[in-house]
Design a protein around this motif. Structure first.
Motif, PDB file in Angstrom:
ATOM      1  N   TRP A  60      -3.402   5.652  -1.520  1.00  0.00           N
ATOM      2  CA  TRP A  60      -4.968   6.358  -0.750  1.00  0.00           C
ATOM      3  C   TRP A  60      -3.494   7.592  -1.142  1.00  0.00           C
ATOM      4  O   TRP A  60      -2.256   7.998  -0.660  1.00  0.00           O
ATOM      5  CB  TRP A  60      -4.294   6.194   0.345  1.00  0.00           C
ATOM      6  CG  TRP A  60      -5.821   4.962   0.588  1.00  0.00           C
ATOM      7  CD1 TRP A  60      -4.662   3.344   0.311  1.00  0.00           C
ATOM      8  CD2 TRP A  60      -6.744   4.665   1.384  1.00  0.00           C
ATOM      9  NE1 TRP A  60      -6.073   2.388   0.365  1.00  0.00           N
ATOM     10  CE2 TRP A  60      -6.816   2.785   1.077  1.00  0.00           C
ATOM     11  CE3 TRP A  60      -6.829   5.564   1.988  1.00  0.00           C
ATOM     12  CZ2 TRP A  60      -7.826   2.544   1.969  1.00  0.00           C
ATOM     13  CZ3 TRP A  60      -7.848   4.970   3.159  1.00  0.00           C
ATOM     14  CH2 TRP A  60      -8.551   3.216   2.946  1.00  0.00           C
ATOM     15  N   HIS A 106     -13.761   8.564  -1.473  1.00  0.00           N
ATOM     16  CA  HIS A 106     -14.030   7.194  -0.415  1.00  0.00           C
ATOM     17  C   HIS A 106     -14.380   7.169   0.868  1.00  0.00           C
ATOM     18  O   HIS A 106     -15.224   6.691   1.478  1.00  0.00           O
ATOM     19  CB  HIS A 106     -12.383   6.360  -0.945  1.00  0.00           C
ATOM     20  CG  HIS A 106     -12.426   5.855  -2.418  1.00  0.00           C
ATOM     21  ND1 HIS A 106     -11.981   6.432  -2.764  1.00  0.00           N
ATOM     22  CD2 HIS A 106     -12.647   5.019  -2.854  1.00  0.00           C
ATOM     23  CE1 HIS A 106     -11.924   5.875  -4.048  1.00  0.00           C
ATOM     24  NE2 HIS A 106     -12.256   4.744  -4.151  1.00  0.00           N
ATOM     25  N   ARG A 156       0.368  -1.052   0.473  1.00  0.00           N
ATOM     26  CA  ARG A 156       0.051   0.085  -0.311  1.00  0.00           C
ATOM     27  C   ARG A 156       0.740   1.770   0.148  1.00  0.00           C
ATOM     28  O   ARG A 156       2.396   1.100   0.547  1.00  0.00           O
ATOM     29  CB  ARG A 156      -0.952  -0.097   1.375  1.00  0.00           C
ATOM     30  CG  ARG A 156      -1.703   1.319   1.325  1.00  0.00           C
ATOM     31  CD  ARG A 156      -3.179   1.324   2.288  1.00  0.00           C
ATOM     32  NE  ARG A 156      -2.352   0.744   3.864  1.00  0.00           N
ATOM     33  CZ  ARG A 156      -2.854   1.877   5.005  1.00  0.00           C
ATOM     34  NH1 ARG A 156      -4.237   0.954   4.696  1.00  0.00           N
ATOM     35  NH2 ARG A 156      -2.787   1.264   6.304  1.00  0.00           N
ATOM     36  N   TRP A 180      -6.653   6.357  -8.040  1.00  0.00           N
ATOM     37  CA  TRP A 180      -6.297   5.932  -5.875  1.00  0.00           C
ATOM     38  C   TRP A 180      -7.758   6.056  -5.445  1.00  0.00           C
ATOM     39  O   TRP A 180      -8.830   6.797  -5.533  1.00  0.00           O
ATOM     40  CB  TRP A 180      -5.623   7.144  -5.605  1.00  0.00           C
ATOM     41  CG  TRP A 180      -3.696   7.291  -6.060  1.00  0.00           C
ATOM     42  CD1 TRP A 180      -3.648   6.867  -7.578  1.00  0.00           C
ATOM     43  CD2 TRP A 180      -2.890   7.796  -5.780  1.00  0.00           C
ATOM     44  NE1 TRP A 180      -2.579   7.258  -7.161  1.00  0.00           N
ATOM     45  CE2 TRP A 180      -1.721   7.113  -6.670  1.00  0.00           C
ATOM     46  CE3 TRP A 180      -2.410   8.007  -4.363  1.00  0.00           C
ATOM     47  CZ2 TRP A 180      -0.452   7.923  -6.438  1.00  0.00           C
ATOM     48  CZ3 TRP A 180      -1.315   8.268  -4.378  1.00  0.00           C
ATOM     49  CH2 TRP A 180      -0.022   7.927  -5.034  1.00  0.00           C
ATOM     50  N   THR A 181      -7.154   5.344  -4.597  1.00  0.00           N
ATOM     51  CA  THR A 181      -8.479   5.831  -3.029  1.00  0.00           C
ATOM     52  C   THR A 181      -8.716   7.347  -2.438  1.00  0.00           C
ATOM     53  O   THR A 181      -7.284   7.264  -1.824  1.00  0.00           O
ATOM     54  CB  THR A 181      -8.241   4.629  -1.786  1.00  0.00           C
ATOM     55  OG1 THR A 181      -8.616   3.328  -2.561  1.00  0.00           O
ATOM     56  CG2 THR A 181      -9.266   4.715  -0.333  1.00  0.00           C
ATOM     57  N   SER A 182      -9.547   8.125  -2.769  1.00  0.00           N
ATOM     58  CA  SER A 182      -9.824   8.829  -2.138  1.00  0.00           C
ATOM     59  C   SER A 182      -9.773   9.416  -0.235  1.00  0.00           C
ATOM     60  O   SER A 182     -10.634   9.062  -0.373  1.00  0.00           O
ATOM     61  CB  SER A 182     -10.147  10.005  -3.449  1.00  0.00           C
ATOM     62  OG  SER A 182     -10.509  11.585  -2.735  1.00  0.00           O
ATOM     63  N   VAL A 231       0.958   5.438   0.745  1.00  0.00           N
ATOM     64  CA  VAL A 231      -0.318   6.412   1.513  1.00  0.00           C
ATOM     65  C   VAL A 231       0.307   7.417   1.501  1.00  0.00           C
ATOM     66  O   VAL A 231       1.565   7.738   2.308  1.00  0.00           O
ATOM     67  CB  VAL A 231      -0.329   5.877   3.063  1.00  0.00           C
ATOM     68  CG1 VAL A 231      -1.145   7.103   3.775  1.00  0.00           C
ATOM     69  CG2 VAL A 231      -1.488   4.642   3.120  1.00  0.00           C
ATOM     70  N   LEU A 240      -7.431   3.699   8.006  1.00  0.00           N
ATOM     71  CA  LEU A 240      -5.991   3.568   7.687  1.00  0.00           C
ATOM     72  C   LEU A 240      -5.330   2.743   8.522  1.00  0.00           C
ATOM     73  O   LEU A 240      -4.337   1.560   8.272  1.00  0.00           O
ATOM     74  CB  LEU A 240      -5.085   4.268   7.874  1.00  0.00           C
ATOM     75  CG  LEU A 240      -5.466   5.755   6.235  1.00  0.00           C
ATOM     76  CD1 LEU A 240      -4.349   7.233   6.892  1.00  0.00           C
ATOM     77  CD2 LEU A 240      -4.767   5.116   5.232  1.00  0.00           C
TER      78      LEU A 240
END
Length: 240
Positions: A186, A224, A5, A204-206, A7, A237
Protein backbone atom coordinates in the motif's frame (compact mmCIF):
# COMPACT_ATOMS: atom_id res chain seq x y z
CA UNK A 1 -1.77 -16.82 6.26
CA UNK A 2 -1.36 -14.28 3.42
CA UNK A 3 1.64 -12.29 2.31
CA UNK A 4 3.09 -9.77 4.74
CA UNK A 5 1.56 -6.39 4.06
CA UNK A 6 3.75 -3.38 3.28
CA UNK A 7 2.48 0.12 4.06
CA UNK A 8 4.58 3.02 2.83
CA UNK A 9 3.94 6.73 3.21
CA UNK A 10 4.96 9.77 1.22
CA UNK A 11 6.55 12.44 3.45
CA UNK A 12 5.78 15.97 2.23
CA UNK A 13 2.16 16.95 2.95
CA UNK A 14 1.28 13.38 3.82
CA UNK A 15 3.06 12.92 7.14
CA UNK A 16 3.34 16.62 7.99
CA UNK A 17 1.90 19.97 6.88
CA UNK A 18 4.05 20.99 3.92
CA UNK A 19 2.09 24.22 3.42
CA UNK A 20 3.23 25.87 6.64
CA UNK A 21 6.88 26.50 5.64
CA UNK A 22 5.70 28.00 2.33
CA UNK A 23 3.15 30.19 4.11
CA UNK A 24 5.85 31.50 6.46
CA UNK A 25 8.24 32.21 3.57
CA UNK A 26 5.60 34.12 1.61
CA UNK A 27 4.52 36.11 4.65
CA UNK A 28 8.09 37.09 5.33
CA UNK A 29 9.13 38.07 1.82
CA UNK A 30 6.11 39.30 -0.15
CA UNK A 31 3.52 40.20 2.55
CA UNK A 32 0.45 38.82 0.73
CA UNK A 33 -2.84 40.73 1.05
CA UNK A 34 -5.59 39.76 3.47
CA UNK A 35 -7.51 36.72 2.30
CA UNK A 36 -4.58 35.39 0.25
CA UNK A 37 -5.46 31.83 -0.91
CA UNK A 38 -2.46 30.00 0.54
CA UNK A 39 -3.87 26.52 -0.05
CA UNK A 40 -4.63 27.23 -3.70
CA UNK A 41 -1.17 28.70 -4.20
CA UNK A 42 0.36 25.67 -2.51
CA UNK A 43 -1.60 23.33 -4.79
CA UNK A 44 -0.28 25.11 -7.90
CA UNK A 45 3.20 25.23 -6.39
CA UNK A 46 3.14 21.43 -6.03
CA UNK A 47 1.70 21.08 -9.53
CA UNK A 48 4.58 23.02 -11.06
CA UNK A 49 7.09 21.20 -8.88
CA UNK A 50 5.93 17.84 -10.24
CA UNK A 51 5.63 19.13 -13.81
CA UNK A 52 9.06 20.75 -13.94
CA UNK A 53 10.75 17.84 -12.17
CA UNK A 54 9.37 15.44 -14.76
CA UNK A 55 10.43 17.76 -17.58
CA UNK A 56 13.99 18.05 -16.28
CA UNK A 57 14.28 14.34 -15.48
CA UNK A 58 16.31 12.99 -12.52
CA UNK A 59 16.32 16.46 -11.01
CA UNK A 60 17.11 14.99 -7.58
CA UNK A 61 20.36 13.41 -8.76
CA UNK A 62 23.29 15.19 -7.02
CA UNK A 63 24.83 15.79 -10.45
CA UNK A 64 21.84 17.94 -11.44
CA UNK A 65 22.00 20.54 -8.66
CA UNK A 66 21.70 23.41 -11.15
CA UNK A 67 18.55 21.96 -12.67
CA UNK A 68 17.07 21.49 -9.19
CA UNK A 69 17.62 25.12 -8.22
CA UNK A 70 16.22 26.28 -11.56
CA UNK A 71 13.10 24.15 -11.07
CA UNK A 72 12.60 25.37 -7.50
CA UNK A 73 12.70 29.03 -8.50
CA UNK A 74 10.51 28.56 -11.58
CA UNK A 75 7.77 26.78 -9.61
CA UNK A 76 7.51 29.75 -7.25
CA UNK A 77 7.31 32.24 -10.11
CA UNK A 78 4.72 30.23 -12.03
CA UNK A 79 2.52 29.52 -9.02
CA UNK A 80 2.48 33.11 -7.77
CA UNK A 81 1.89 34.51 -11.27
CA UNK A 82 -1.43 32.65 -11.39
CA UNK A 83 -2.55 34.77 -8.43
CA UNK A 84 -1.37 38.10 -9.79
CA UNK A 85 2.00 38.26 -8.03
CA UNK A 86 5.09 38.57 -10.22
CA UNK A 87 8.50 37.92 -8.69
CA UNK A 88 11.86 37.92 -10.43
CA UNK A 89 14.42 35.13 -10.12
CA UNK A 90 16.24 36.86 -7.27
CA UNK A 91 13.01 37.18 -5.27
CA UNK A 92 12.05 33.60 -6.09
CA UNK A 93 15.45 32.42 -4.86
CA UNK A 94 14.95 34.32 -1.57
CA UNK A 95 11.48 32.77 -1.10
CA UNK A 96 12.92 29.33 -1.84
CA UNK A 97 15.70 29.81 0.70
CA UNK A 98 13.22 30.87 3.40
CA UNK A 99 10.94 27.98 2.49
CA UNK A 100 13.79 25.48 2.83
CA UNK A 101 14.83 26.98 6.14
CA UNK A 102 11.35 26.43 7.56
CA UNK A 103 11.09 22.80 6.47
CA UNK A 104 12.99 21.44 9.43
CA UNK A 105 10.76 22.95 12.12
CA UNK A 106 8.09 20.34 11.46
CA UNK A 107 6.05 17.70 13.27
CA UNK A 108 3.97 14.74 12.24
CA UNK A 109 0.26 15.20 11.64
CA UNK A 110 -1.81 14.22 14.71
CA UNK A 111 -2.47 10.50 14.59
CA UNK A 112 0.38 9.65 12.20
CA UNK A 113 2.83 8.32 14.79
CA UNK A 114 0.14 6.30 16.54
CA UNK A 115 -1.03 4.76 13.27
CA UNK A 116 2.50 3.78 12.24
CA UNK A 117 3.06 2.07 15.59
CA UNK A 118 -0.24 0.19 15.33
CA UNK A 119 0.66 -1.00 11.84
CA UNK A 120 4.03 -2.20 13.12
CA UNK A 121 2.37 -4.02 16.00
CA UNK A 122 0.08 -5.69 13.47
CA UNK A 123 3.20 -7.02 11.73
CA UNK A 124 3.20 -4.78 8.65
CA UNK A 125 6.38 -3.59 6.96
CA UNK A 126 6.11 0.20 7.39
CA UNK A 127 8.27 2.86 5.81
CA UNK A 128 8.48 5.97 3.64
CA UNK A 129 9.22 6.71 0.00
CA UNK A 130 9.98 10.35 -0.80
CA UNK A 131 11.21 12.37 -3.75
CA UNK A 132 14.05 14.81 -3.27
CA UNK A 133 17.79 15.15 -2.76
CA UNK A 134 19.10 12.64 -0.24
CA UNK A 135 20.53 15.03 2.37
CA UNK A 136 17.57 17.41 2.25
CA UNK A 137 14.94 14.70 2.63
CA UNK A 138 16.92 12.86 5.30
CA UNK A 139 17.03 16.06 7.35
CA UNK A 140 13.22 16.09 7.25
CA UNK A 141 13.10 12.39 8.14
CA UNK A 142 15.21 13.05 11.22
CA UNK A 143 13.26 16.20 12.15
CA UNK A 144 10.07 14.11 12.14
CA UNK A 145 11.70 11.26 14.07
CA UNK A 146 11.05 8.81 11.25
CA UNK A 147 14.60 7.49 11.37
CA UNK A 148 13.76 6.01 14.79
CA UNK A 149 10.06 5.35 14.18
CA UNK A 150 10.40 3.23 11.03
CA UNK A 151 14.18 2.69 10.84
CA UNK A 152 16.60 3.93 8.21
CA UNK A 153 16.40 0.64 6.30
CA UNK A 154 12.77 1.50 5.49
CA UNK A 155 13.40 5.05 4.35
CA UNK A 156 13.74 5.38 0.57
CA UNK A 157 14.77 8.75 -0.91
CA UNK A 158 14.65 9.11 -4.68
CA UNK A 159 17.87 11.12 -4.81
CA UNK A 160 19.71 8.25 -3.13
CA UNK A 161 18.07 5.46 -5.13
CA UNK A 162 18.45 7.20 -8.50
CA UNK A 163 14.79 7.02 -9.53
CA UNK A 164 11.99 9.50 -8.84
CA UNK A 165 8.29 8.88 -8.31
CA UNK A 166 6.15 8.22 -10.34
CA UNK A 167 8.65 5.83 -11.93
CA UNK A 168 7.25 2.39 -11.03
CA UNK A 169 10.82 1.06 -10.86
CA UNK A 170 11.24 2.95 -7.57
CA UNK A 171 8.33 1.04 -6.04
CA UNK A 172 9.71 -2.24 -7.40
CA UNK A 173 13.08 -1.38 -5.87
CA UNK A 174 11.36 -0.93 -2.49
CA UNK A 175 9.63 -4.31 -2.87
CA UNK A 176 12.94 -5.99 -3.59
CA UNK A 177 14.75 -4.23 -0.73
CA UNK A 178 12.05 -5.12 1.81
CA UNK A 179 11.23 -8.58 0.40
CA UNK A 180 7.59 -7.65 -0.10
CA UNK A 181 5.20 -8.10 -3.02
CA UNK A 182 3.38 -5.42 -5.07
CA UNK A 183 0.02 -7.10 -4.53
CA UNK A 184 0.41 -6.79 -0.76
CA UNK A 185 1.82 -3.25 -0.80
CA UNK A 186 0.00 0.00 0.00
CA UNK A 187 1.16 3.54 -0.68
CA UNK A 188 -0.31 6.66 0.93
CA UNK A 189 0.46 10.02 -0.66
CA UNK A 190 -1.01 13.41 -1.51
CA UNK A 191 0.40 13.89 -5.02
CA UNK A 192 -1.77 12.64 -7.87
CA UNK A 193 1.10 12.56 -10.38
CA UNK A 194 3.80 11.14 -8.13
CA UNK A 195 1.93 9.03 -5.59
CA UNK A 196 -1.33 7.85 -7.14
CA UNK A 197 0.02 7.17 -10.62
CA UNK A 198 3.33 5.77 -9.39
CA UNK A 199 1.72 3.31 -6.98
CA UNK A 200 -0.95 2.16 -9.43
CA UNK A 201 1.52 1.57 -12.24
CA UNK A 202 3.70 -0.47 -9.88
CA UNK A 203 0.73 -2.69 -8.95
CA UNK A 204 0.36 -1.31 -5.41
CA UNK A 205 -2.83 -0.37 -3.59
CA UNK A 206 -3.03 3.40 -3.94
CA UNK A 207 -4.43 5.65 -1.20
CA UNK A 208 -4.78 9.27 -2.26
CA UNK A 209 -4.36 11.35 0.91
CA UNK A 210 -6.45 14.25 -0.36
CA UNK A 211 -6.69 16.29 2.83
CA UNK A 212 -6.64 19.52 0.81
CA UNK A 213 -9.72 18.41 -1.15
CA UNK A 214 -8.35 19.09 -4.63
CA UNK A 215 -9.87 17.79 -7.84
CA UNK A 216 -8.35 14.64 -9.35
CA UNK A 217 -6.36 14.95 -12.55
CA UNK A 218 -7.91 13.61 -15.76
CA UNK A 219 -5.32 10.90 -16.31
CA UNK A 220 -7.58 7.86 -16.36
CA UNK A 221 -6.17 6.55 -13.07
CA UNK A 222 -8.37 5.61 -10.13
CA UNK A 223 -6.89 5.30 -6.62
CA UNK A 224 -8.26 2.47 -4.51
CA UNK A 225 -9.10 4.88 -1.68
CA UNK A 226 -9.48 8.66 -1.40
CA UNK A 227 -9.12 9.79 2.21
CA UNK A 228 -8.93 13.12 3.96
CA UNK A 229 -7.40 12.46 7.36
CA UNK A 230 -5.71 10.04 9.73
CA UNK A 231 -8.96 8.89 11.32
CA UNK A 232 -10.23 7.70 7.93
CA UNK A 233 -6.85 6.22 7.09
CA UNK A 234 -6.75 4.25 10.32
CA UNK A 235 -10.22 2.82 9.63
CA UNK A 236 -9.20 1.63 6.18
CA UNK A 237 -5.85 0.19 7.22
CA UNK A 238 -6.89 -1.31 10.55
CA UNK A 239 -10.63 -1.77 10.18
CA UNK A 240 -11.85 0.62 12.81
Amino acid sequence: MGEQRAVFFDVDDTLYDHLEPLRQALDRLISPPDGFPYEQVYHRFRHYSDLLSARHGHVNDPANAGDLEDMREQRIQLALAEFGIDVDREQAAAIQAAYLEGQFDIRLFPGAQELIRELQERGDVVGVITNGPKEHQMNKVRALGLDKLVGLDRVFVSGAVGMDKPDPRLFRYVNEATETEPGASWYIGDSWNNDVIGALEAGWTSVWFNHRKVEPFATGHQPHHILGGYGELRSVLLGG
